[in-house]
Motif scaffolding. Structure first.
Motif, mmCIF file in Angstrom:
data_model
loop_
_atom_site.group_PDB
_atom_site.id
_atom_site.type_symbol
_atom_site.label_atom_id
_atom_site.label_comp_id
_atom_site.label_asym_id
_atom_site.label_seq_id
_atom_site.Cartn_x
_atom_site.Cartn_y
_atom_site.Cartn_z
ATOM 1 N N ALA A 37 0.812 -1.224 0.000
ATOM 2 C CA ALA A 37 0.000 0.000 0.000
ATOM 3 C C ALA A 37 0.845 1.272 0.000
ATOM 4 O O ALA A 37 0.429 2.314 -0.509
ATOM 5 C CB ALA A 37 -0.933 0.005 1.226
ATOM 6 N N THR A 38 2.041 1.179 0.575
ATOM 7 C CA THR A 38 2.882 2.375 0.714
ATOM 8 C C THR A 38 4.056 2.389 -0.250
ATOM 9 O O THR A 38 4.748 3.396 -0.369
ATOM 10 C CB THR A 38 3.463 2.457 2.143
ATOM 11 N N GLY A 39 4.288 1.255 -0.902
ATOM 12 C CA GLY A 39 5.458 1.177 -1.770
ATOM 13 C C GLY A 39 6.765 1.071 -1.008
ATOM 14 O O GLY A 39 7.832 1.420 -1.515
ATOM 15 N N HIS A 40 6.704 0.596 0.231
ATOM 16 C CA HIS A 40 7.914 0.397 1.036
ATOM 17 C C HIS A 40 8.013 -1.053 1.471
ATOM 18 O O HIS A 40 7.072 -1.836 1.319
ATOM 19 C CB HIS A 40 7.898 1.309 2.271
ATOM 20 N N SER A 41 9.164 -1.395 2.037
ATOM 21 C CA SER A 41 9.366 -2.748 2.545
ATOM 22 C C SER A 41 8.494 -2.973 3.772
ATOM 23 O O SER A 41 8.330 -2.069 4.608
ATOM 24 C CB SER A 41 10.832 -2.922 2.937
ATOM 25 N N PRO A 42 7.948 -4.192 3.919
ATOM 26 C CA PRO A 42 7.140 -4.481 5.113
ATOM 27 C C PRO A 42 7.902 -4.233 6.410
ATOM 28 O O PRO A 42 7.320 -3.771 7.391
ATOM 29 C CB PRO A 42 6.798 -5.967 4.954
ATOM 30 N N VAL A 43 9.192 -4.542 6.435
ATOM 31 C CA VAL A 43 9.956 -4.338 7.673
ATOM 32 C C VAL A 43 10.038 -2.845 8.001
ATOM 33 O O VAL A 43 9.842 -2.441 9.141
ATOM 34 C CB VAL A 43 11.376 -4.937 7.562
ATOM 35 N N TRP A 44 10.312 -2.025 7.000
ATOM 36 C CA TRP A 44 10.393 -0.587 7.259
ATOM 37 C C TRP A 44 9.037 -0.040 7.717
ATOM 38 O O TRP A 44 8.971 0.767 8.664
ATOM 39 C CB TRP A 44 10.885 0.178 6.018
ATOM 40 N N VAL A 45 7.963 -0.469 7.068
ATOM 41 C CA VAL A 45 6.629 -0.011 7.469
ATOM 42 C C VAL A 45 6.355 -0.395 8.925
ATOM 43 O O VAL A 45 5.884 0.430 9.722
ATOM 44 C CB VAL A 45 5.539 -0.584 6.544
ATOM 45 N N PRO B 38 6.183 12.186 4.192
ATOM 46 C CA PRO B 38 4.746 12.543 4.129
ATOM 47 C C PRO B 38 3.922 11.593 3.269
ATOM 48 O O PRO B 38 2.841 11.146 3.674
ATOM 49 C CB PRO B 38 4.765 13.948 3.525
ATOM 50 N N GLU B 39 4.443 11.260 2.086
ATOM 51 C CA GLU B 39 3.711 10.395 1.169
ATOM 52 C C GLU B 39 3.408 9.036 1.808
ATOM 53 O O GLU B 39 2.273 8.538 1.730
ATOM 54 C CB GLU B 39 4.574 10.201 -0.102
ATOM 55 N N ALA B 40 4.411 8.441 2.436
ATOM 56 C CA ALA B 40 4.219 7.126 3.056
ATOM 57 C C ALA B 40 3.237 7.221 4.217
ATOM 58 O O ALA B 40 2.392 6.333 4.416
ATOM 59 C CB ALA B 40 5.564 6.579 3.543
ATOM 60 N N ALA B 41 3.362 8.300 4.991
ATOM 61 C CA ALA B 41 2.463 8.469 6.138
ATOM 62 C C ALA B 41 1.013 8.580 5.666
ATOM 63 O O ALA B 41 0.095 8.006 6.262
ATOM 64 C CB ALA B 41 2.859 9.712 6.935
ATOM 65 N N ARG B 42 0.825 9.327 4.585
ATOM 66 C CA ARG B 42 -0.521 9.519 4.054
ATOM 67 C C ARG B 42 -1.116 8.207 3.547
ATOM 68 O O ARG B 42 -2.251 7.833 3.870
ATOM 69 C CB ARG B 42 -0.484 10.561 2.927
#
Lengths: 146, 146, 146, 146, 146, 146, 146, 146, 146, 146
Positions: free
Chosen positions: B27-35, B47-51
């Motif tokens: 959903a965020t375009g990041h690694s699951p571990v980082w999320v 900001p983009e990831a937080a949103r």
């Protein structure tokens, strides 16, 4: 010959021969990280590996016996101080609960074994600066009820 | 909303929505571990990831601000107790000097950064029992003289 | 020759020759603080610096090799006791969160590197009593998401 | 109003007003680092500074009294955990004896005061990455015999 | 000759000569407590005092050099165990905040220096049992804003 | 009313009345240091002193009872952090063995009591900066054989 | 001869002579516990006791001087490990506040001295298993106001 | 009602009724020290004792149940700080190895039980100052081979 | 010969003779675990067992005396580091309160003795991997009132 | 409902129903020790066991979810203080190296798992006093080379 004396003997021979952990990995058919950990006295070597390692380094049978002995694993201080090792400790502190959650979501309630375990280090070239890539692989051990 | 309240809010929403870290990673375009680490309050989110994260979880702007705040990273106790996290600590203790030697032989005198750093967790299927594979990648930082 | 023996050898030669850290800084083309840290075994010296330093002190090749070896950085006790060093520790305790806030407001979320790092000491004359001026310069390392 | 409540009140007002430590430094005629340390409850503010600071932040007299109160300086844990603060601790560990030697060679037997002390943070632009420059200035206090 | 060997040499000579700290105080023109602290390796002696002390004890120039060397001040354990020293530690624990309050009410925000500092011990005769009177005198150092 | 609540009540009344420890010492016929220690909950007050103290501060009988209660003496942390109190701890560390030797040479084998004990603080004016003078007086207790 | 060497000398002589602490108590006119503590280097012996003890054990004047020397009392570790000693520590932990309350109710605010102190051990025969009876006697020291 | 609430309830009732530990000992037919330890939550009371104790103090059945509950014995800190309790800790530190030797010489290899254990406190009048007499009686438990 | 030297002597002889703990258990008529603990210096051996053990290993009377000596039981570090021993520590941490509850529900308020105690280790064959079976048997000691 | 609240809810229901761990073991088809550890929040229960347990105790679905949640295993303090639990800790300290040697002689280099692990407690009647028998069974995990 205890593990400490063995360690100093092996490190001196390695320096004298100008061999790298990669070289000793190839000579023994094992991973360079595992070979290093055996030479640091933190793992016992199977007879074949101990023999090949001492041959490569030109050492005698005392060292083979010391390499094969079962080690008592111990380290200095609860919190490591050398910056390279401290950074690993910091990663465990910062990311420990995160890893627990991600692993247990994927695998169920249990742990990653540190015994049935392997680890390697690679260099990843990168224009912004090379990266150290550490890969750990441990068997998942589920908790059991009884 | 501080990081602790944010963490509880995010975990409750994640459970309510039945989403996994994999889902939130996608959903965020990041690694699951980082999320997960951002949701545990150990990393600040751009900001983009937080949103995207709050959208996926149906949460409001308070949580966005909390996700973007710069965290103070702290953990309980010098030595972790939960078996999953302790095993990681044990690996640092047992293999710390080995890793230092192998890395510095390969890269020169320096460290693996824990700041310019990424980590992932994979499941490796294995007939003798599945394996947890943790991969860490940190920029090599050479010591400098001045 | 390990770092401890090297340290004692260097300190004895420095006293015998009556040279100051300023002198050794000039002789090697490096900062006096960095030269001292290398002589205390806390930094590895590049070959050129090691050669010039041993020349200035009239020491032989063993010392060059020891100066070039990659050190394991360790110190005694979590809390230093000597009053000069304790005051530095106290400054970190008292001003740590303040520095974190001021630095991160200026630079964003990240840290000051202690690896890509330099430090100097100057004497500032002052009618109310001379002042010790310590300047630290470390590369800003931003946290990254992944 | 104790120092902790004062800190939260000040931080909330600072965020609400969108003021930086630089702004508050200018408003009070003090260094941004010192202003931050007073707002973190680690230094008592002279009446004039306390008044100007609360004016700038639109706060009332309770906060003035709290800013002027003499603080008890305390911090969590012998060894800091947040990476930014830990790096400073590491610098004290790695370079402590070096600094003691360099300072005492220059000034004689004594210490750098942490009481008659000032500190500032600057950003040094650099094509390889900006650098954090921390400058500490403490009065040299010689040991006395009696 | 390091401070430890110096200490043993001085204590042996003092016992051999049958001199008290009072005698050595008179011989050097310093306080007995200060002389003892220099002989315990906790303070560096000015050349004149070092010369007079070794003369009084019939020792040679090695000891003079060792007495003049700048010490690294260290002690065993965070909490002393010997009952005489523990009682002093207990006094600091029990009366620390009291002393802070009384001193700062009298002098303003600041500390009593442990560097610009002197201490003496007297015997006060008393029919209910003689009393040990310890007098400490330290320069008041006010905190400064900047 | 426990000792903690009593302490806050007393400190608030003292601030409200604008009385100093000197004033309260005069009002009770005791030393300002002892009065402060009783108000910090570290000593129990005799009935007469408790009555006079509460009268001077305009407080009621609850506080008298709390002042007379026998305290449990406790402090935070093995090593104090506030600079004023740490300096006292440092003095015990640096001068502990020196004091033991000087006291036992003068008095024989034994200790200075921390129970049958009194302490005062004076300001000594001095052109180079005023000095804090702390005087401790404790009964000498000889070790006995049996 | 320091206290450690003295201890080993005394223990060897005691074993060689086949004497018990009871025997040495009778020989010196002191309690067996006190004699043992002096031989363990934890108490200084008066000249007469030191002379009688060395006579009984056939030792020379070096040992007399060592027995008479004022000891520095120290022990290993904050928490004892040997089961016999740990049980005593556990008793202090479990019953410490109880003893404080019972003693202070009986005697007023104060402590039991560990300096003006004696202790004995007796065997009480008992059909359910013999009992160890430890009796401690310490002077009550009342807190004083000043 | 847990042990902590029970403790506060019992202490308040004891103060209200003006009863001493001696009185409560007589009322229950137990030693005052044991009664105090049960009221401090460190021992469970048999039903009869719990009933008599609450009767004497005018308390209800909740307290009986709490007195009978099996306690978890815990204390604050490895090293006690209150002077009365610290002196007991110091006695264990100073005399621990002495007691081990004296007890084991008399009884053989084993320990004094801290479970099958009793303790009493008496006041011994003495013209030089009254003495606190603490008597401990614990079953001797011999080590067994198997 | 102290326990440490005894331990090394016994281990060397055991290796030289190629005997297992099972063999030495049979030779002495004791459990292999107990024999090992005596050889590790953690238990004193009765004369008969000491004699049979040294006979089996071809050692002399010095070793008999050392085996019979009453040991001081001590171990390194509050928290063990070797993975095999740490797992036992972890079991105590994870299951300690559970065991307390289960044991005290079954037996009443009291403890399992670690003195009147025996322990054995068996191998249980199992198609999913052999299991280590550790059996501990300790006398239940009830708390007593007095 | 977190694990702590779950624990209190379960313990209250167990007391109300007057059920023993044996009863709850029978009700769930699991060992009483395992059931207790799940109720203490130290193990997650499979759905079936969670359902049967809450049925037996008359509790609702919240408790089922809490029982099934994956726990974070933590305990208070490095060294346990309650005598029953401390004795287990002491056994690990005293017998740890012995167990390591006996197990590794029998099984090779490796450990006993604390994850694939079961434990039971039995009462063994004995005329000299009943004995607590604790049986642990853990899978042997051999170290692997790679």
């Amino acid at each position: 010959m205890d593990k400490l004396e063995m360690h100093h003997t092996l490190m001196a021979a390695k320096a004298r021969k100008g061999l790298s952990w990669e070289d000793l990995g190839r000579a023994t058919g094992h991973s360079p990280v595992w070979v290093a950990s055996a030479c640091y006295g933190m793992n016992s070597a199977p007879p074949e590996a101990a023999r090949k390692l001492t041959e490569a380094l030109g050492l005698d049978d005392d060292v083979i016996a010391a390499l094969m002995a079962f080690p008592t694993k111990q380290w200095d201080g609860a919190i490591p101080q050398d910056p390279l090792i401290y950074r690993l400790y910091e990663i465990v502190g910062v990311y420990g609960p995160t890893l627990k959650d991600v692993i247990q979501e994927k695998f169920g309630d249990g742990i990653m074994s540190a015994i049935d375990f392997a680890m390697d280090v690679e260099c990843e070239e990168n224009p912004h600066g090379d990266r150290v890539v550490v890969t750990m692989s441990g068997k998942f051990l589920p908790y059991k009820s009884w």
